[in-house]
Design a protein around this motif. Structure first.
Motif, PDB file in Angstrom:
ATOM      1  N   SER A  40       0.865  -1.186   0.000  1.00  0.00           N
ATOM      2  CA  SER A  40       0.000   0.000   0.000  1.00  0.00           C
ATOM      3  C   SER A  40       0.902   1.236   0.000  1.00  0.00           C
ATOM      4  CB  SER A  40      -0.923   0.003   1.220  1.00  0.00           C
ATOM      5  OG  SER A  40      -1.736  -1.152   1.250  1.00  0.00           O
ATOM      6  N   SER A  62      -4.759  -1.569  -2.843  1.00  0.00           N
ATOM      7  CA  SER A  62      -5.434  -1.887  -4.108  1.00  0.00           C
ATOM      8  C   SER A  62      -6.427  -3.027  -3.911  1.00  0.00           C
ATOM      9  CB  SER A  62      -4.411  -2.263  -5.182  1.00  0.00           C
ATOM     10  OG  SER A  62      -3.630  -1.145  -5.538  1.00  0.00           O
ATOM     11  N   GLU A 156      -9.217   0.769  -9.028  1.00  0.00           N
ATOM     12  CA  GLU A 156      -8.429  -0.322  -8.468  1.00  0.00           C
ATOM     13  C   GLU A 156      -7.708   0.090  -7.178  1.00  0.00           C
ATOM     14  OE1 GLU A 156      -6.254  -3.819  -7.768  1.00  0.00           O
ATOM     15  OE2 GLU A 156      -8.000  -3.508  -9.063  1.00  0.00           O
ATOM     16  N   THR A 157      -7.124   1.263  -7.172  1.00  0.00           N
ATOM     17  CA  THR A 157      -6.305   1.701  -6.043  1.00  0.00           C
ATOM     18  C   THR A 157      -6.994   2.818  -5.279  1.00  0.00           C
ATOM     19  OG1 THR A 157      -4.296   1.116  -7.257  1.00  0.00           O
ATOM     20  CG2 THR A 157      -4.031   2.585  -5.358  1.00  0.00           C
ATOM     21  N   TRP A 176     -12.825   4.473  -4.163  1.00  0.00           N
ATOM     22  CA  TRP A 176     -12.280   3.111  -4.205  1.00  0.00           C
ATOM     23  C   TRP A 176     -13.399   2.181  -4.655  1.00  0.00           C
ATOM     24  CZ3 TRP A 176      -9.852  -0.178   0.313  1.00  0.00           C
ATOM     25  CH2 TRP A 176      -8.906  -1.067  -0.234  1.00  0.00           C
TER      26      TRP A 176
END
Length: 296
Positions: A40, A62, A156-157, A176
Motif C-alpha cells: 500500500s 489496491s 483499483e487503487t 475506491w
C-alpha cells in the motif's frame, strides 16, 4: 624455547581477541533489507484552496480481486480510510466543515462506510496506527454524513482527491472500488483577500495590485464599479507596455458593468496584441466576446 613459546601464546591470545571483536561486529551490523515495493504505497497530496494549503498524507491499498466495501471494509464500522498509519489532513489556516470551525493543524480522517451513506470525521488525535485503542467522541472536531455516489467503473487503487475548487471551498473526495464520497470544506479566503486589498490600497498600489484587486472583485461578484476603477488604473499604468491579458480582463469587467462600448474597445486591443504574441487562446476568447457583444 621459552621465548618462542611465549610468543606463540601471545599470538594465539591476540587472534582470539580479534575473533571475538569480529563476532561482536557481526552482531552489531544491521540486517540486510530487501528493496521491495510496499503493498500500500504512501502518497502525499498538496493543494492550494484559495489561500489555504491543504496536505493529505495516506497509504493506498489496491483491490487485487477483492470485494472491498461490505467485505474487506465492513459496513457500519469505523475505518482508518486507507492503510497503515492514519490518513492525515493538514490545514494551514482555520477552515469550516459542515458549519463547524476547524482550527489549523493536522487531523486523522476516519469514516464509517455504509451502502448508501458514509460518516466522514476529522479526529483530533492523528498519531494512531489505524483506529484509536479507545475512541473518544470529544476528539471528533467535525463530521458529515455524505451520500454514496456509485461510479460507472472500478477504481483499483484507493484514491483521495481535492476537487470542485473555488476561491473559498473544495471537496476532499474518497474513491475506491465503485464508490465516491466527498467531504466539503470552506476556507477563509475572502476575509484574507479583503484585508490584503485594504492594506495595499492604503499605500501606493502598482499596476499589478490594481489588476489583482479588480479581477478578484469581478470573480467574487463584489462592487463592480470599484473593479472598473481599478482595472482602468492598471491599464493606464501599463500603457507603455500594454498586456493582452490585462486588456482582456478590462473588457470583461466593463462588460459586467454594462459598459459595452468600452468593453468592445478593450477586447479589440487585446485581440490585436494576442495575435502579435501568437496566443491563440486569447485570440479565440476575444473573438467570441466581440461576437457576443455585437462588435462590428
Amino acid at each position: 624455547m621459552v621465548f618462542f613459546t611465549n610468543c606463540q601464546k601471545k599470538e594465539t591470545k591476540e587472534n582470539t581477541v580479534k575473533e571475538e571483536i569480529k563476532k561482536e561486529e557481526v552482531k552489531k551490523a544491521p540486517a540486510a533489507k530487501v528493496a521491495a515495493p510496499a503493498p500500500s504505497p504512501f502518497s502525499t497530496l498538496e493543494q492550494k484552496v484559495g489561500l489555504t494549503d491543504v496536505t493529505i498524507e495516506y497509504s493506498r491499498p489496491s483491490m487485487r480481486g477483492r470485494t472491498i466495501f461490505g467485505d474487506l471494509v465492513p459496513y457500519g464500522k469505523t475505518w482508518r480510510t486507507g492503510a497503515n498509519v492514519n490518513t492525515k489532513v493538514t490545514f494551514s489556516t482555520n477552515v469550516t466543515v459542515n458549519g463547524k470551525n476547524v482550527e489549523k493543524g493536522t487531523y486523522a480522517l476516519y469514516t464509517v462506510p455504509n451502502q448508501k451513506t458514509w460518516d466522514i470525521m476529522l479526529y483530533k488525535d492523528a498519531d494512531n496506527w489505524g483506529n484509536p485503542k479507545e475512541w473518544d467522541d470529544a476528539k471528533v472536531v467535525a463530521s458529515i454524513t455524505a451520500d454514496v455516489v456509485k461510479m460507472p467503473m472500478k477504481i483499483e487503487t484507493f484514491t483521495i482527491t481535492l476537487d470542485d475548487l473555488t476561491n473559498n471551498s473544495g471537496v476532499i473526495g474518497i474513491l475506491w472500488e465503485d464508490v465516491y464520497v466527498g467531504l466539503p470544506i470552506e476556507v477563509p479566503t475572502d476575509a484574507a483577500v479583503m484585508a490584503s486589498i485594504d492594506e495595499v490600497m492604503k499605500g501606493s498600489p502598482n499596476a499589478r495590485a490594481y489588476y489583482d484587486a479588480a479581477v478578484y472583485f469581478k470573480s467574487e461578484d463584489k462592487d463592480i464599479s470599484k473593479a472598473v476603477t481599478w482595472i482602468d488604473k492598471a491599464v493606464e499604468m501599463s500603457k507603455d507596455d500594454p498586456k493582452f491579458w490585462m486588456l482582456r480582463q478590462q473588457s470583461l469587467i466593463h462588460a459586467k458593468a454594462g459598459k459595452t462600448a468600452t468593453a468592445i474597445a478593450a477586447a479589440k486591443q487585446s485581440l490585436e496584441l494576442a495575435k502579435k504574441a501568437g496566443n491563440d487562446s486569447y485570440v479565440k476568447m476575444n473573438e467570441n466576446s466581440l461576437k457576443e457583444w455585437g462588435a462590428k
